[in-house]
Design a protein around this motif. Structure first.
Motif, mmCIF file in Angstrom:
data_model
loop_
_atom_site.group_PDB
_atom_site.id
_atom_site.type_symbol
_atom_site.label_atom_id
_atom_site.label_comp_id
_atom_site.label_asym_id
_atom_site.label_seq_id
_atom_site.Cartn_x
_atom_site.Cartn_y
_atom_site.Cartn_z
ATOM 1 N N ILE A 159 0.837 -1.202 0.000
ATOM 2 C CA ILE A 159 0.000 0.000 0.000
ATOM 3 C C ILE A 159 0.869 1.248 0.000
ATOM 4 C CG2 ILE A 159 -1.659 1.323 1.365
ATOM 5 C CD1 ILE A 159 -2.774 -1.371 2.346
ATOM 6 N N GLY A 160 1.942 1.231 0.789
ATOM 7 C CA GLY A 160 2.834 2.396 0.840
ATOM 8 C C GLY A 160 3.503 2.668 -0.495
ATOM 9 N N ALA A 161 3.964 1.609 -1.165
ATOM 10 C CA ALA A 161 4.626 1.799 -2.461
ATOM 11 C C ALA A 161 3.651 2.337 -3.502
ATOM 12 C CB ALA A 161 5.234 0.479 -2.931
ATOM 13 N N GLY A 162 2.456 1.741 -3.558
ATOM 14 C CA GLY A 162 1.472 2.217 -4.531
ATOM 15 C C GLY A 162 1.041 3.641 -4.267
ATOM 16 N N THR A 163 0.873 3.995 -2.996
ATOM 17 C CA THR A 163 0.480 5.360 -2.636
ATOM 18 C C THR A 163 1.583 6.355 -2.949
ATOM 19 O OG1 THR A 163 -0.931 4.494 -0.861
ATOM 20 C CG2 THR A 163 -0.311 6.817 -0.746
ATOM 21 N N ALA A 164 2.831 5.988 -2.621
ATOM 22 C CA ALA A 164 3.956 6.896 -2.871
ATOM 23 C C ALA A 164 4.134 7.168 -4.358
ATOM 24 C CB ALA A 164 5.237 6.300 -2.286
ATOM 25 N N VAL A 165 4.028 6.126 -5.167
ATOM 26 C CA VAL A 165 4.155 6.304 -6.620
ATOM 27 C C VAL A 165 3.088 7.263 -7.134
ATOM 28 C CG1 VAL A 165 3.774 5.110 -8.807
ATOM 29 C CG2 VAL A 165 5.326 4.140 -7.116
ATOM 30 N N THR A 166 1.886 7.144 -6.600
ATOM 31 C CA THR A 166 0.795 8.005 -7.062
ATOM 32 C C THR A 166 0.990 9.451 -6.616
ATOM 33 O OG1 THR A 166 -0.736 6.128 -6.959
ATOM 34 C CG2 THR A 166 -1.700 8.334 -7.008
ATOM 35 N N LEU A 167 1.277 9.642 -5.328
ATOM 36 C CA LEU A 167 1.388 11.006 -4.800
ATOM 37 C C LEU A 167 2.631 11.732 -5.310
ATOM 38 C CD1 LEU A 167 0.254 10.472 -1.094
ATOM 39 C CD2 LEU A 167 -1.107 11.169 -3.078
ATOM 40 N N LEU A 168 3.674 10.983 -5.649
ATOM 41 C CA LEU A 168 4.882 11.608 -6.200
ATOM 42 C C LEU A 168 4.761 11.911 -7.691
ATOM 43 C CD1 LEU A 168 7.676 9.545 -4.387
ATOM 44 C CD2 LEU A 168 6.973 11.905 -3.936
ATOM 45 N N GLY A 169 3.645 11.531 -8.280
ATOM 46 C CA GLY A 169 3.394 11.858 -9.671
ATOM 47 C C GLY A 169 4.158 11.020 -10.675
ATOM 48 N N LEU A 170 4.631 9.841 -10.277
ATOM 49 C CA LEU A 170 5.338 8.968 -11.214
ATOM 50 C C LEU A 170 4.334 8.315 -12.152
ATOM 51 C CD1 LEU A 170 7.911 7.277 -8.808
ATOM 52 C CD2 LEU A 170 8.272 9.217 -10.351
#
Length: 331
Positions: A159-170
């Motif tokens: 969940i953390g990896a998927g959320t970080a990728v989304t919020l960082l705009g990757l």
């Protein structure tokens, strides 16, 4: 409508209603399976001459819906079935009395349940029961606590990896690379702790690390893929599926057949449950019955990464194909 556009009274009302609703949902997801834990069509083998096993089978079948009996010709066939994860255990009827074959590596809880159930059946005939643990759990973790508790950290990592990728705009390939790299490191770290340090998850080190990595990738890709298709609402949906369904429905602490229907079946189609099942197979059973959960995790990873690429492609094309403001020369 954004939350900031709501009036203060509506914000207070939203919080007042939302928090109890989330608590109720979490209690339902976690407490319901735990409170209704019982065997439901639990695969159990019976071996020996038909005349000798018939009374035992009749007594076991009286517990309607508890056991799914598999019949084997002799102890060798029953032992092979336990090692291949076809059954959780087997009762071998011999001249000296019944012998119970178990696999505590598959589930210490189920092993204890089988010991109690077979002992009760044998008590009716006044014969003692000998128990043989065919596939034992790790000596440093006989209760399987490390494997059971690994579900939550893996879910949080995904969940953390998927959320970080989304919020960082990757987007696109960069998002896929970030998810894959994160999952690979999760696999290495998890194997170093659970396999090398705690010695609770044996088996081939690289197979264990690969299983941890594949499970983390499947969950991370699912969250990022849903976010790519649905926006930030996809993060909430992915978290709900993985944390509030996949985690309690995984059957990690007992077995899928010990959960109320259809929770056990649903859990095996979700990444946490498939990850635990695959980890048991590669760690204790030499890969037996690993194809199903491995395919489930692969499909989640493939579909999630495909959604990430699909969501990123139009934006990249739009950015690279800006219309020119200059008119072509005439003439």
């Amino acid at each position: 409508m954004s939350p900031s556009s709501l009036s203060p009274h509506r914000r207070i009302a939203a919080v007042t209603v939302l928090v109890p609703a989330l608590v109720a949902l979490a209690l339902w997801a976690f407490a319901w399976p735990a409170a209704r834990t019982a065997p439901r069509d639990l695969p159990l083998g019976v071996a020996g001459p038909a005349a000798a096993t018939a009374p035992l089978e009749q007594r076991l079948e009286r517990q309607k819906g508890a056991f799914e009996l598999h019949r084997y010709a002799d102890e060798a066939a029953a032992r092979d079935a336990v090692e291949e994860r076809e059954v959780y255990g087997a009762v071998v009827v011999t001249e000296r009395g019944p012998r119970l074959l178990t696999a505590s590596a598959a589930s210490p809880v189920v092993t204890q349940l089988l010991q109690q159930a077979v002992a009760q059946q044998a008590a009716a005939s006044g014969t003692p029961v000998t128990t043989v643990d065919v596939v034992p759990a790790a000596a440093r973790d006989p209760r399987g606590a490390v494997l059971n508790t690994s579900v939550l950290p893996l879910a949080l990592a995904g969940i953390g990896a998927g959320t970080a990728v989304t919020l960082l705009g990757l987007r696109g390939v960069r998002a896929v690379a970030a998810l894959a790299g994160s999952a690979a490191l999760v696999g290495v770290v998890a194997a170093a702790l659970a396999h090398s340090w705690l010695e609770a998850v044996p088996g081939n080190w690289w197979a264990v690390a690969g299983t941890f990595a594949l499970a983390a990738l499947a969950m991370g890709a699912a969250v990022a893929g849903l976010a790519g298709l649905l926006g930030r609402a996809g993060i909430a949906l992915g978290t709900f599926v993985i944390m509030l369904l996949g985690n309690p429905f995984s059957g990690a602490s007992s077995a899928p057949e010990m959960l109320p229907e259809p929770a056990g079946a649903i859990g095996q189609w979700l990444p946490p449950g498939a990850g635990v099942s695959l980890l048991r197979s590669v760690s204790f059973f030499d890969g037996a019955a690993a194809a199903g959960p491995a395919l489930t995790l692969t499909w989640w990873a493939a579909l999630g990464l495909g959604a990430v690429l699909l969501a990123g492609t139009p934006k990249e094309r739009t950015g690279n194909a800006e219309p020119s403001s200059e008119r072509p020369p005439v003439g």
